[in-house]
Design a protein around this motif. Structure first.
Motif, short mmCIF file in Angstrom:
data_model
loop_
_atom_site.label_atom_id
_atom_site.label_comp_id
_atom_site.label_asym_id
_atom_site.label_seq_id
_atom_site.Cartn_x
_atom_site.Cartn_y
_atom_site.Cartn_z
N THR A 1 5.53 59.90 93.13
CA THR A 1 6.39 58.74 92.91
C THR A 1 6.88 58.08 94.19
OG1 THR A 1 8.21 60.27 92.68
CG2 THR A 1 7.23 59.46 90.66
N GLY A 2 6.52 58.62 95.34
CA GLY A 2 7.01 57.98 96.55
C GLY A 2 6.41 58.55 97.82
N ARG B 1 8.55 53.45 97.37
CA ARG B 1 8.58 53.93 95.99
C ARG B 1 7.31 53.47 95.29
NH1 ARG B 1 8.85 55.76 91.50
NH2 ARG B 1 10.54 55.59 89.99
N LYS C 1 -1.62 55.04 94.75
CA LYS C 1 -1.57 54.24 93.53
C LYS C 1 -2.86 54.35 92.73
CE LYS C 1 1.51 50.31 93.85
NZ LYS C 1 1.58 48.89 94.19
N SER D 1 4.42 67.89 94.02
CA SER D 1 3.39 67.02 93.47
C SER D 1 2.57 67.74 92.42
CB SER D 1 2.45 66.54 94.56
OG SER D 1 3.18 66.16 95.67
N THR E 1 4.93 62.38 97.33
CA THR E 1 4.96 62.88 95.95
C THR E 1 4.33 61.79 95.10
OG1 THR E 1 7.05 61.90 95.35
CG2 THR E 1 7.15 64.04 96.41
N LYS F 1 5.58 52.84 91.82
CA LYS F 1 5.99 52.76 90.41
C LYS F 1 4.81 52.92 89.47
CE LYS F 1 10.54 51.34 89.99
NZ LYS F 1 11.31 50.22 90.51
N ASN F 2 3.86 52.00 89.54
CA ASN F 2 2.77 52.14 88.57
C ASN F 2 1.52 52.66 89.24
OD1 ASN F 2 2.71 49.85 90.00
ND2 ASN F 2 2.62 48.46 88.28
N ARG F 3 0.89 53.56 88.55
CA ARG F 3 -0.33 54.15 89.09
C ARG F 3 -1.47 53.87 88.14
NH1 ARG F 3 3.58 57.73 89.72
NH2 ARG F 3 3.11 58.78 87.77
N GLU G 1 2.70 65.30 84.19
CA GLU G 1 2.06 64.06 83.75
C GLU G 1 0.97 64.37 82.73
OE1 GLU G 1 0.37 61.94 87.01
OE2 GLU G 1 -0.44 60.37 85.72
#
Lengths: 264, 207
Positions: free
Chosen positions: A53-54, A77, A22, A231, A51, A79-81, A238
């Motif tokens: 996201t999870g 999972r 995160k 990743s 990855t 969600k926000n990083r 991203e």
């Protein structure tokens, strides 16, 4: 190992991985940490896939009698990083202590919770101020004059503060950088009107440097090298999205400005 | 502008980036140093050979090397030192110029500047990749050595108290444990170099 201990150990490893991921840790580091934490407490078979996201972990361990125990899998999972490299460093340090000094599970969990709750080393005001410092000194490197130095300093404090606040409110990364780019362009145009020596372009370049996706780029490269292709590609994507968002925000405002007759 | 002055500017700018990425306070100065060194290499090469891409490539290599070094001496993740230093090299200016060219509907200029931006990005990845993969290879080699050392330590222990009769499975477990210890020594305590490697088994014997 008892069933309940096993479960607790897994949750601890997952939590450690989650904090790292995160806050901007690389994928391979997260996988490595999870595997090492689990192996240090006697899991024979540990496999983890991480990855951006999870996190997916699967472990297997025969119990004391040598009987095959059940296989456990955990999925988390993400969600926000955000980016807080200090937390990555702290968890890294924690995993070393946990393995070497043999902390108990309760102590370990307590430590991890402390790390999770610990405030970032710099407050958002400090971050905003250093955003200003960074962009102004960066355009000095590109040969800016003193007036541009001052305007980039002032404008970037606003820009950095805005994107920090937006990030706190959990807006999507695209929106944050779009707004940041638009604000940067607007402020630069405004400051450019004050004095003919202030070049709008240079001030904008300084301002958008604080939004450049440096972590995504670097981690993407590292992940790709380590063979985590998913990743690596995800992080490259991203970075691309952030770059497009900034360009979109800046371009929109500049286009409006030239449309209404202003010059660059 | 003199090289020294630019070094100072780059130092301050990199520290600013480090703050943006919330690095631990005690590593701020080192992050700044890595970034300033990377930028200086970029600056000098760029001036001498007039090629942004080559300069970025070499700067990324230098940055990766010094980052790995600091990571080992400071026992911090490598990212802490590298990321703030990389950001000034990221082709922000080239990307911005591409965007401006697209806005002005000057697509041939956009393609020109845009491909430069992509080349710069590739140069950063290339520079990092080369240094990191060489380092990964060296680390793997050191790990193999550490493993061998772990087994030796274990054998010595067994010789020391002969009364201890471990079944092979338990022995394997202990080897794994020693291996882990050695692993962490490799990853974080490399400063002592050879001397430490010699000492480590002795300490085990005393116990």
């Amino acid at each position: 190992m008892e069933e309940i201990t096993r479960k607790k150990m897994l949750v601890l490893a997952l939590f450690a991985g989650e904090i790292m991921l995160k806050n901007g840790g690389e994928t391979y580091r997260v996988e490595d940490t999870i595997t090492r934490l689990c192996k240090s407490r006697g899991f024979k078979y540990v496999e983890s896939i991480v990855t951006p996201t999870g996190i997916y972990i699967s472990v297997d361990h025969p119990d004391e009698a040598g009987k095959e125990g059940p296989m456990h899998s955990f999925i988390k999972r993400i969600k926000n990083r955000q980016i807080n490299l200090e937390k990555v460093a702290k968890v890294n340090d924690f995993s070393r202590r946990f393995v070497q000094e043999g902390l108990t599970l309760q102590e370990g969990m307590k430590n991890l919770k402390e790390i999770e709750k610990s405030p970032p080393p710099f407050t958002k005001y400090q971050v905003a101020f250093f955003g200003g410092v960074t962009s102004s000194f960066f355009i000095l490197l590109l040969g800016a004059n003193f007036l541009e130095f001052l305007s980039a300093f002032a404008a970037t404090i606003f820009v950095t503060y805005t994107i920090t606040i937006l990030a706190e409110k959990d807006f999507a990364s695209f929106t944050i950088h779009l707004v940041g780019g638009a604000l940067a362009a607007a402020l630069a145009i405004l400051l450019g009107q004050l004095h003919p020596e202030i070049s709008i372009n240079r001030v904008i370049i300084g301002e958008i440097m604080v939004m450049v996706p440096g972590v995504a780029v670097t981690n993407g490269v590292r992940d790709s090298i380590a063979g985590d292709l998913i990743s690596g590609m995800a992080r490259a994507g991203e970075a691309l999205i952030v770059a497009i968002a900034i360009a979109f925000g800046v371009g929109f405002v500049l286009n409006l400005w030239t449309f209404f007759g202003g010059g660059l | 502008m003199s090289v020294a002055l630019k070094f100072v500017y780059a130092y301050i700018a990199t520290i600013g980036f480090a703050v943006l990425f919330q690095v631990p306070k005690k590593t701020l100065l080192r992050s700044g140093f890595a970034g300033a060194l990377g930028w200086s290499v970029f600056n000098i090469i760029n001036q001498e050979f007039n090629s942004v891409v080559v300069a970025t490539f070499l700067a990324a290599m230098v940055l990766a090397m010094i980052g790995e070094r600091f990571a080992r001496t400071e026992k911090q993740p490598f990212t802490v030192f590298i990321i703030p230093g990389i950001v000034p090299l990221v082709p922000g200016v080239a990307l911005y110029n591409t965007m401006i060219a697209i806005l002005e509907e000057n697509y041939s200029l956009a393609a020109e500047v845009g491909s430069e931006a992509i080349l710069i990005a590739l140069a950063i990845s290339g520079g990092l990749t080369i240094v990191l993969s060489v380092n990964a290879y060296l680390r793997k080699k050191r790990m193999a050595l550490a493993e061998r050392r772990a087994i030796k330590i274990q054998e010595k222990r067994n010789k020391m108290d002969k009364g201890r009769d471990l079944d092979p499975e338990e022995q394997q477990k202990e080897i794994e444990k020693t291996k882990l210890e050695e692993y962490y020594k490799e990853q974080f305590y490399d400063e002592g170099g050879e001397a430490q490697k010699e000492e480590a088994p002795k300490k085990e014997e005393e116990k």
